[in-house]
Design a protein around this motif. Structure first.
Motif, PDB file in Angstrom:
ATOM      1  N   THR A   1       0.860  -1.175   0.000  1.00  0.00           N
ATOM      2  CA  THR A   1       0.000   0.000   0.000  1.00  0.00           C
ATOM      3  C   THR A   1       0.895   1.224   0.000  1.00  0.00           C
ATOM      4  OG1 THR A   1      -1.749  -1.130   1.232  1.00  0.00           O
ATOM      5  CG2 THR A   1      -1.784   1.284   1.233  1.00  0.00           C
ATOM      6  N   ILE A   2       0.683   2.096  -0.973  1.00  0.00           N
ATOM      7  CA  ILE A   2       1.474   3.310  -1.095  1.00  0.00           C
ATOM      8  C   ILE A   2       0.627   4.504  -0.680  1.00  0.00           C
ATOM      9  CG2 ILE A   2       2.794   4.785  -2.637  1.00  0.00           C
ATOM     10  CD1 ILE A   2       4.043   2.034  -2.211  1.00  0.00           C
ATOM     11  N   ASP A   3       1.102   5.233   0.321  1.00  0.00           N
ATOM     12  CA  ASP A   3       0.416   6.445   0.769  1.00  0.00           C
ATOM     13  C   ASP A   3       1.115   7.664   0.195  1.00  0.00           C
ATOM     14  OD1 ASP A   3      -1.503   5.179   2.522  1.00  0.00           O
ATOM     15  OD2 ASP A   3       0.174   4.781   3.881  1.00  0.00           O
ATOM     16  N   CYS A   4       0.326   8.625  -0.276  1.00  0.00           N
ATOM     17  CA  CYS A   4       0.869   9.890  -0.767  1.00  0.00           C
ATOM     18  C   CYS A   4       0.838  10.879   0.399  1.00  0.00           C
ATOM     19  CB  CYS A   4       0.048  10.403  -1.953  1.00  0.00           C
ATOM     20  SG  CYS A   4       0.069   9.291  -3.378  1.00  0.00           S
ATOM     21  N   VAL A   5       1.998  11.180   0.933  1.00  0.00           N
ATOM     22  CA  VAL A   5       2.111  11.996   2.139  1.00  0.00           C
ATOM     23  C   VAL A   5       2.649  13.371   1.773  1.00  0.00           C
ATOM     24  CG1 VAL A   5       3.261  12.181   4.388  1.00  0.00           C
ATOM     25  CG2 VAL A   5       2.528   9.934   3.530  1.00  0.00           C
ATOM     26  N   HIS A   6       2.086  14.412   2.365  1.00  0.00           N
ATOM     27  CA  HIS A   6       2.568  15.766   2.100  1.00  0.00           C
ATOM     28  C   HIS A   6       4.066  15.825   2.369  1.00  0.00           C
ATOM     29  CE1 HIS A   6       3.151  20.111   2.378  1.00  0.00           C
ATOM     30  NE2 HIS A   6       1.984  20.246   1.741  1.00  0.00           N
ATOM     31  N   ILE A   7       4.801  16.463   1.494  1.00  0.00           N
ATOM     32  CA  ILE A   7       6.266  16.475   1.576  1.00  0.00           C
ATOM     33  C   ILE A   7       6.771  17.030   2.907  1.00  0.00           C
ATOM     34  CG2 ILE A   7       6.495  18.758   0.498  1.00  0.00           C
ATOM     35  CD1 ILE A   7       8.942  17.629  -1.001  1.00  0.00           C
ATOM     36  N   ALA A   8       6.012  17.919   3.519  1.00  0.00           N
ATOM     37  CA  ALA A   8       6.435  18.517   4.793  1.00  0.00           C
ATOM     38  C   ALA A   8       6.115  17.634   5.988  1.00  0.00           C
ATOM     39  CB  ALA A   8       5.776  19.886   4.969  1.00  0.00           C
ATOM     40  N   HIS A   9       5.368  16.539   5.758  1.00  0.00           N
ATOM     41  CA  HIS A   9       4.969  15.663   6.855  1.00  0.00           C
ATOM     42  C   HIS A   9       5.671  14.311   6.803  1.00  0.00           C
ATOM     43  CE1 HIS A   9       0.934  18.068   6.836  1.00  0.00           C
ATOM     44  NE2 HIS A   9       1.920  18.731   7.444  1.00  0.00           N
ATOM     45  N   GLN A  10       6.724  14.197   6.030  1.00  0.00           N
ATOM     46  CA  GLN A  10       7.437  12.927   5.906  1.00  0.00           C
ATOM     47  C   GLN A  10       8.237  12.628   7.170  1.00  0.00           C
ATOM     48  OE1 GLN A  10      10.962  12.995   3.141  1.00  0.00           O
ATOM     49  NE2 GLN A  10      10.084  14.996   2.555  1.00  0.00           N
ATOM     50  N   PRO A  11       8.604  11.349   7.382  1.00  0.00           N
ATOM     51  CA  PRO A  11       9.258  10.938   8.633  1.00  0.00           C
ATOM     52  C   PRO A  11      10.553  11.671   8.952  1.00  0.00           C
ATOM     53  CG  PRO A  11       8.494   9.020   7.413  1.00  0.00           C
ATOM     54  CD  PRO A  11       8.305  10.194   6.509  1.00  0.00           C
ATOM     55  N   ALA A  12      11.257  12.159   7.946  1.00  0.00           N
ATOM     56  CA  ALA A  12      12.552  12.801   8.192  1.00  0.00           C
ATOM     57  C   ALA A  12      12.471  13.886   9.246  1.00  0.00           C
ATOM     58  CB  ALA A  12      13.091  13.390   6.885  1.00  0.00           C
TER      59      ALA A  12
ATOM     60  N   ASN B   1      13.758  21.759  12.757  1.00  0.00           N
ATOM     61  CA  ASN B   1      13.613  23.100  12.170  1.00  0.00           C
ATOM     62  C   ASN B   1      14.127  23.163  10.737  1.00  0.00           C
ATOM     63  OD1 ASN B   1      12.585  24.203  14.617  1.00  0.00           O
ATOM     64  ND2 ASN B   1      14.677  24.270  15.437  1.00  0.00           N
ATOM     65  N   HIS B   2      14.339  21.993  10.138  1.00  0.00           N
ATOM     66  CA  HIS B   2      14.841  21.944   8.762  1.00  0.00           C
ATOM     67  C   HIS B   2      13.720  22.307   7.792  1.00  0.00           C
ATOM     68  CE1 HIS B   2      17.682  20.461   5.645  1.00  0.00           C
ATOM     69  NE2 HIS B   2      16.564  20.178   4.999  1.00  0.00           N
ATOM     70  N   THR B   3      14.049  23.110   6.823  1.00  0.00           N
ATOM     71  CA  THR B   3      13.089  23.508   5.800  1.00  0.00           C
ATOM     72  C   THR B   3      13.599  23.094   4.432  1.00  0.00           C
ATOM     73  OG1 THR B   3      12.403  25.436   7.090  1.00  0.00           O
ATOM     74  CG2 THR B   3      11.854  25.444   4.749  1.00  0.00           C
ATOM     75  N   ILE B   4      12.716  22.493   3.619  1.00  0.00           N
ATOM     76  CA  ILE B   4      13.094  22.137   2.257  1.00  0.00           C
ATOM     77  C   ILE B   4      13.058  23.408   1.411  1.00  0.00           C
ATOM     78  CG2 ILE B   4      12.520  20.758   0.224  1.00  0.00           C
ATOM     79  CD1 ILE B   4      11.176  18.755   2.055  1.00  0.00           C
ATOM     80  N   ILE B   5      14.230  23.926   1.147  1.00  0.00           N
ATOM     81  CA  ILE B   5      14.319  25.166   0.369  1.00  0.00           C
ATOM     82  C   ILE B   5      14.180  24.888  -1.117  1.00  0.00           C
ATOM     83  CG2 ILE B   5      15.789  27.146  -0.164  1.00  0.00           C
ATOM     84  CD1 ILE B   5      17.097  26.794   2.555  1.00  0.00           C
ATOM     85  N   LYS B   6      14.646  23.724  -1.530  1.00  0.00           N
ATOM     86  CA  LYS B   6      14.617  23.379  -2.949  1.00  0.00           C
ATOM     87  C   LYS B   6      14.446  21.881  -3.092  1.00  0.00           C
ATOM     88  CE  LYS B   6      19.627  23.517  -2.704  1.00  0.00           C
ATOM     89  NZ  LYS B   6      20.837  24.217  -3.114  1.00  0.00           N
TER      90      LYS B   6
END
Length: 346
Positions: free
Chosen positions: A8-19, A27-32
């Protein structure tokens, strides 16, 4: 979404991933979603090895994840029950890595920031669910409890995934495979930026003996501006390991290795029957044996080159073996693998 292989593959918001559950990355932000520098490797369109057939991840047949999300393979209850404890789920055994590795490696005297190779993909037989077989590249620095590694390739591991399918995987450790180590997105660490690749997802089809050969290319490199380690699968940038996860790898790598690895538990008092690669010895050559080719690293002028002075390491060549080869177009290459238990491998 349901995949034909039972995942089962879940589509998870990029900002809510386990990392982002990692204390260091709170406090890490995906800048790019791409690195500041994206190196090109030497192209090999003119190589004719009757390979490079197309393959896919099976879940793609039932849909895709929308922009702004990433695909994550769902962890099921039975996955957790297969582990000896919740703490050990998805962890790589440090003993297996240090004692059963069958690899080809190059020591580099200067700081190293890139590694690339093309693997043909197989579906080896694994004797026990707590054993695995894989083909991968390692980027490493340090030793003992300060050993840092970044690893990526294909793997068959029933104890982790619940089946004998061949899967794309990544792995990392920052303390010599002790506590800080992780497969795929099984714990906080790797930050995925792509919505097409499911880490831990099935790769299909796989190479066949005397038949079609299927390949994948993996490139891992360090972004000189931000210091993070990025991964590219084929033409797709998958994501990155933040430099802050590591100790010695924050600066650069000191060694690169390519090859196969199995776990040999000797559960019946003899060597495991788990295949490495295709299960054929490398002397059988193309069409039967597993290979890794187009091996390249980067030199001090930031140019991808075929590494020199490659050395082989094989602790049990009657069980598994390795044979080096050279092709002027595809760079360094070698065949590796074997069947494990056989009359010469007790």
């Amino acid at each position: 979404m349901e995949s034909p292989d039972g995942d089962t593959i879940d589509c998870v918001h990029i900002a809510h991933q386990p990392a982002f559950d990692h204390p260091i990355l709170k406090n890490h932000t995906i800048i790019k979603t791409r690195p500041s520098y994206d190196p090109d490797w030497i192209k090999d369109e003119n190589i004719n090895m009757n390979a490079s057939k197309s393959f896919t991840q099976l879940w793609h047949s039932n849909g895709k994840c929308p922009k702004g999300t990433i695909p994550i393979r769902r962890t099921k209850k039975e996955d957790m029950l297969r582990a000896s404890s919740l703490k050990s789920y998805g962890r790589k055994n440090s003993v297996s890595r240090q004692s059963t590795i069958d690899s080809e490696f190059v020591d580099v005297t200067k700081d190293h920031e890139y590694a690339i190779a093309t693997f043909n993909i197989w579906n080896p037989k694994v004797q026990r669910q707590d054993e695995f077989s894989l083909g991968q590249l390692w980027i490493t620095r340090g030793s003992g409890s300060d050993l840092n590694t970044i690893e990526a390739g294909w793997q068959v591991y029933p104890g982790l995934y619940g089946d004998s399918s061949t899967r794309l995987f990544i792995f990392w450790t920052s303390d010599g495979y002790q506590r800080r180590k992780c497969y795929n997105l099984g714990c906080p660490g790797f930050i995925q930026t792509n919505n097409e690749i499911a880490l831990g997802g099935t790769l299909s089809p796989t190479s066949q003996v005397d038949g079609s050969q299927y390949e994948m290319t993996i490139l891992i490199w360090k972004d000189r501006k931000e210091g993070d380690w990025w991964m590219k699968f084929g033409e797709t940038v998958v994501g990155y390991w933040p430099a802050s996860l590591f100790t010695s790898l924050r600066e650069s790598a000191s060694r690169v290795e390519w090859g196969g690895e199995v776990v040999n538990l000797k559960s019946d008092g003899h060597h495991t029957t788990t295949d490495m690669g295709s299960g054929y010895f490398p002397q059988q050559g193309f069409g039967k044996a597993s290979y890794i080719r187009n091996i390249q690293t980067v030199d001090e002028s930031n140019t991808l080159r075929t590494p020199e002075s490659l050395q082989t390491y094989n602790p049990e060549n009657s069980c598994y073996d390795i044979v080096m080869g050279m092709n002027d177009n595809s760079g360094s290459q070698f065949f590796f693998g074997g069947p494990g238990l056989n009359p010469n491998c007790p």
